[in-house]
Design an enzyme around this catalytic site. Structure first.
Site, PDB file in Angstrom:
ATOM      1  N   THR A  70       0.054  -2.369   5.626  1.00 18.21           N
ATOM      2  CA  THR A  70       0.726  -2.155   6.905  1.00 18.21           C
ATOM      3  C   THR A  70       0.198  -3.094   7.984  1.00 18.21           C
ATOM      4  O   THR A  70       0.949  -3.552   8.848  1.00 18.21           O
ATOM      5  CB  THR A  70       0.541  -0.683   7.316  1.00 18.21           C
ATOM      6  OG1 THR A  70       1.223   0.130   6.357  1.00 18.21           O
ATOM      7  CG2 THR A  70       1.090  -0.411   8.694  1.00 18.21           C
ATOM      8  N   PHE A  71      -1.091  -3.380   7.935  1.00 15.71           N
ATOM      9  CA  PHE A  71      -1.682  -4.266   8.944  1.00 15.71           C
ATOM     10  C   PHE A  71      -0.979  -5.615   8.980  1.00 15.71           C
ATOM     11  O   PHE A  71      -0.886  -6.244  10.042  1.00 15.71           O
ATOM     12  CB  PHE A  71      -3.182  -4.450   8.668  1.00 15.71           C
ATOM     13  CG  PHE A  71      -3.910  -5.211   9.740  1.00 15.71           C
ATOM     14  CD1 PHE A  71      -4.309  -4.580  10.912  1.00 15.71           C
ATOM     15  CD2 PHE A  71      -4.192  -6.562   9.580  1.00 15.71           C
ATOM     16  CE1 PHE A  71      -4.970  -5.290  11.907  1.00 15.71           C
ATOM     17  CE2 PHE A  71      -4.855  -7.277  10.574  1.00 15.71           C
ATOM     18  CZ  PHE A  71      -5.246  -6.639  11.737  1.00 15.71           C
ATOM     19  N   GLU A  72      -0.481  -6.088   7.846  1.00 14.07           N
ATOM     20  CA  GLU A  72       0.128  -7.419   7.760  1.00 14.07           C
ATOM     21  C   GLU A  72       1.569  -7.446   8.296  1.00 14.07           C
ATOM     22  O   GLU A  72       2.179  -8.522   8.409  1.00 14.07           O
ATOM     23  CB  GLU A  72       0.127  -7.917   6.306  1.00 14.07           C
ATOM     24  CG  GLU A  72      -1.198  -8.464   5.824  1.00 14.07           C
ATOM     25  CD  GLU A  72      -2.304  -7.431   5.683  1.00 14.07           C
ATOM     26  OE1 GLU A  72      -2.031  -6.357   5.110  1.00 14.07           O
ATOM     27  OE2 GLU A  72      -3.428  -7.679   6.153  1.00 14.07           O
ATOM     28  N   CYS A 103       3.059   2.712   5.322  1.00 17.64           N
ATOM     29  CA  CYS A 103       2.610   4.100   5.225  1.00 17.64           C
ATOM     30  C   CYS A 103       1.087   4.092   5.281  1.00 17.64           C
ATOM     31  O   CYS A 103       0.433   3.550   4.386  1.00 17.64           O
ATOM     32  CB  CYS A 103       3.105   4.722   3.925  1.00 17.64           C
ATOM     33  SG  CYS A 103       2.411   6.352   3.631  1.00 17.64           S
ATOM     34  N   ARG A 148       8.681  12.630   4.172  1.00 21.26           N
ATOM     35  CA  ARG A 148       9.385  11.717   5.088  1.00 21.26           C
ATOM     36  C   ARG A 148       9.933  10.478   4.384  1.00 21.26           C
ATOM     37  O   ARG A 148      10.421   9.551   5.029  1.00 21.26           O
ATOM     38  CB  ARG A 148       8.420  11.314   6.215  1.00 21.26           C
ATOM     39  CG  ARG A 148       8.141  12.482   7.142  1.00 21.26           C
ATOM     40  CD  ARG A 148       6.858  12.322   7.939  1.00 21.26           C
ATOM     41  NE  ARG A 148       6.654  13.442   8.848  1.00 21.26           N
ATOM     42  CZ  ARG A 148       6.169  14.657   8.487  1.00 21.26           C
ATOM     43  NH1 ARG A 148       5.832  14.871   7.225  1.00 21.26           N
ATOM     44  NH2 ARG A 148       6.060  15.629   9.362  1.00 21.26           N
ATOM     45  N   HIS A 207     -10.525   3.571   9.630  1.00 16.54           N
ATOM     46  CA  HIS A 207      -9.575   2.517   9.286  1.00 16.54           C
ATOM     47  C   HIS A 207      -8.155   2.888   9.729  1.00 16.54           C
ATOM     48  O   HIS A 207      -7.416   2.062  10.265  1.00 16.54           O
ATOM     49  CB  HIS A 207      -9.599   2.301   7.766  1.00 16.54           C
ATOM     50  CG  HIS A 207      -9.440   0.870   7.382  1.00 16.54           C
ATOM     51  ND1 HIS A 207     -10.496   0.046   7.101  1.00 16.54           N
ATOM     52  CD2 HIS A 207      -8.334   0.116   7.246  1.00 16.54           C
ATOM     53  CE1 HIS A 207     -10.056  -1.167   6.802  1.00 16.54           C
ATOM     54  NE2 HIS A 207      -8.749  -1.144   6.884  1.00 16.54           N
ATOM     55  N   TRP A 236       0.861  -1.197   0.000  1.00 13.76           N
ATOM     56  CA  TRP A 236       0.000   0.000   0.000  1.00 13.76           C
ATOM     57  C   TRP A 236       0.894   1.243   0.000  1.00 13.76           C
ATOM     58  O   TRP A 236       1.909   1.313   0.687  1.00 13.76           O
ATOM     59  CB  TRP A 236      -0.869   0.030   1.268  1.00 13.76           C
ATOM     60  CG  TRP A 236      -2.271  -0.484   1.058  1.00 13.76           C
ATOM     61  CD1 TRP A 236      -2.651  -1.790   0.970  1.00 13.76           C
ATOM     62  CD2 TRP A 236      -3.461   0.302   0.921  1.00 13.76           C
ATOM     63  NE1 TRP A 236      -3.999  -1.870   0.783  1.00 13.76           N
ATOM     64  CE2 TRP A 236      -4.535  -0.604   0.758  1.00 13.76           C
ATOM     65  CE3 TRP A 236      -3.712   1.667   0.929  1.00 13.76           C
ATOM     66  CZ2 TRP A 236      -5.849  -0.187   0.601  1.00 13.76           C
ATOM     67  CZ3 TRP A 236      -5.018   2.088   0.776  1.00 13.76           C
ATOM     68  CH2 TRP A 236      -6.070   1.166   0.614  1.00 13.76           C
ATOM     69  N   PHE A 271       9.795  -0.052  13.972  1.00 16.14           N
ATOM     70  CA  PHE A 271       8.523   0.551  13.526  1.00 16.14           C
ATOM     71  C   PHE A 271       8.823   1.690  12.550  1.00 16.14           C
ATOM     72  O   PHE A 271       8.919   2.857  12.934  1.00 16.14           O
ATOM     73  CB  PHE A 271       7.788   1.072  14.760  1.00 16.14           C
ATOM     74  CG  PHE A 271       6.423   1.652  14.502  1.00 16.14           C
ATOM     75  CD1 PHE A 271       5.318   0.834  14.309  1.00 16.14           C
ATOM     76  CD2 PHE A 271       6.229   3.020  14.498  1.00 16.14           C
ATOM     77  CE1 PHE A 271       4.044   1.372  14.100  1.00 16.14           C
ATOM     78  CE2 PHE A 271       4.963   3.574  14.296  1.00 16.14           C
ATOM     79  CZ  PHE A 271       3.877   2.751  14.095  1.00 16.14           C
ATOM     80  N   THR A 320     -12.577   7.422   6.982  1.00 18.75           N
ATOM     81  CA  THR A 320     -13.129   6.497   7.969  1.00 18.75           C
ATOM     82  C   THR A 320     -12.121   6.257   9.081  1.00 18.75           C
ATOM     83  O   THR A 320     -11.005   6.779   9.056  1.00 18.75           O
ATOM     84  CB  THR A 320     -13.474   5.158   7.304  1.00 18.75           C
ATOM     85  OG1 THR A 320     -12.247   4.486   6.966  1.00 18.75           O
ATOM     86  CG2 THR A 320     -14.304   5.359   6.058  1.00 18.75           C
TER      87      THR A 320
HETATM   88  C1  DLZ Z   1      -7.481  -1.038   3.888  1.00 18.53           C
HETATM   89  C2  DLZ Z   1      -6.323  -0.100   4.001  1.00 18.53           C
HETATM   90  C3  DLZ Z   1      -6.540   1.288   4.019  1.00 18.53           C
HETATM   91  C4  DLZ Z   1      -7.902   1.891   3.951  1.00 18.53           C
HETATM   92  N1  DLZ Z   1      -5.517   2.153   4.077  1.00 18.53           N
HETATM   93  C5  DLZ Z   1      -4.255   1.659   4.132  1.00 18.53           C
HETATM   94  C6  DLZ Z   1      -3.150   2.547   4.192  1.00 18.53           C
HETATM   95  O1  DLZ Z   1      -3.258   3.776   4.157  1.00 18.53           O
HETATM   96  N2  DLZ Z   1      -1.895   1.990   4.280  1.00 18.53           N
HETATM   97  C7  DLZ Z   1      -1.692   0.639   4.321  1.00 18.53           C
HETATM   98  O2  DLZ Z   1      -0.533   0.200   4.405  1.00 18.53           O
HETATM   99  N3  DLZ Z   1      -2.725  -0.208   4.237  1.00 18.53           N
HETATM  100  C8  DLZ Z   1      -3.984   0.256   4.144  1.00 18.53           C
HETATM  101  N4  DLZ Z   1      -5.026  -0.614   4.072  1.00 18.53           N
HETATM  102  C9  DLZ Z   1      -4.762  -2.065   3.990  1.00 18.53           C
HETATM  103  C10 DLZ Z   1      -4.507  -2.750   5.371  1.00 18.53           C
HETATM  104  O3  DLZ Z   1      -3.209  -2.454   5.855  1.00 18.53           O
HETATM  105  C11 DLZ Z   1      -4.621  -4.272   5.225  1.00 18.53           C
HETATM  106  O4  DLZ Z   1      -3.797  -4.710   4.188  1.00 18.53           O
HETATM  107  C12 DLZ Z   1      -6.056  -4.722   4.952  1.00 18.53           C
HETATM  108  O5  DLZ Z   1      -6.937  -4.222   5.921  1.00 18.53           O
HETATM  109  C13 DLZ Z   1      -6.161  -6.271   4.926  1.00 18.53           C
HETATM  110  O6  DLZ Z   1      -5.789  -6.822   6.189  1.00 18.53           O
END
Ligand code: DLZ
Length: 161
Positions: free
Chosen positions: A65-67, A90, A137, A98, A31, A123, A96
């Site tokens: 990033t969540f992963e 990033c 950045r 999220h 992302w 991090f 929302t």
């Molecule tokens: C879904 C999502 C959103 C809305 N924004 C970002 C973001 O700005 N940066 C980022 O790295 N990932 C984003 N994601 C994806 C989540 O990190 C994740 O991949 C999904 O929620 C699936 O688990």
């Protein structure tokens, strides 16, 4: 991987530990790839500049990033010879909530993984209001936070406990 966006973070190179004996993973989110790729290049170049052998830098990608938390945990579980993991992402504020969930989850998650394995889990995640702040950045006027993540990893690998 020479890139003009990698040398803008000021730090005292003379106090950075030599990385010749370290094996370090870099995990970058797909992302906002323009940003995370610049940070990845900055981190990679900084590690090798300070002695980490190219064959000892493991580069991996995850969707978002969540992963990063799961990836860092999986890497440290599978590769016991890893000395540190640099996690690059990033997250840009949207309309929302999220943003809040991802930022909080990954900050807490990476902390937990580092404590679990007793190893540096860095991090290197930008959490910005907009793309312009992220660009500043990732090789802009505020340096490259990937470079700074690599410096942090090397210092923490040499942490004298
Ligand atoms: C879904 C999502 C959103 C809305 N924004 C970002 C973001 O700005 N940066 C980022 O790295 N990932 C984003 N994601 C994806 C989540 O990190 C994740 O991949 C999904 O929620 C699936 O688990």
């Amino acid at each position: 991987m020479e890139n003009k966006k990698t040398n803008l973070s000021g730090y005292d190179a003379s106090v950075i530990p030599d990385g010749a004996d370290y094996r370090i993973a870099i995990v970058a989110a797909e992302w906002n790839g323009e940003i995370t790729n610049a940070m990845l290049e900055g981190a990679y170049e900084t590690l090798t500049k300070h002695g980490v052998k190219e064959e000892n830098v493991m580069v991996r990608r995850v969707p978002g990033t969540f992963e990063l938390t799961t990836a860092a945990d999986m890497l440290l579980a599978k590769h016991s010879d890893l000395d540190a993991v640099i996690c690059i992402g990033c997250v840009i504020q949207g309309e929302t909530r999220h943003f809040d969930f991802i930022c909080e989850a990954v900050a807490n998650g990476l902390t937990a993984v580092g404590v679990k394995y007793g190893k540096p889990v860095v991090f290197s995640v930008l959490t910005t209001n907009n793309m312009a702040q992220a660009q500043e950045r990732a090789g802009g006027k505020h340096g490259n936070k990937g470079v700074e993540g690599a410096v942090t990893a090397l210092k923490m690998c040499a942490f004298d406990c």
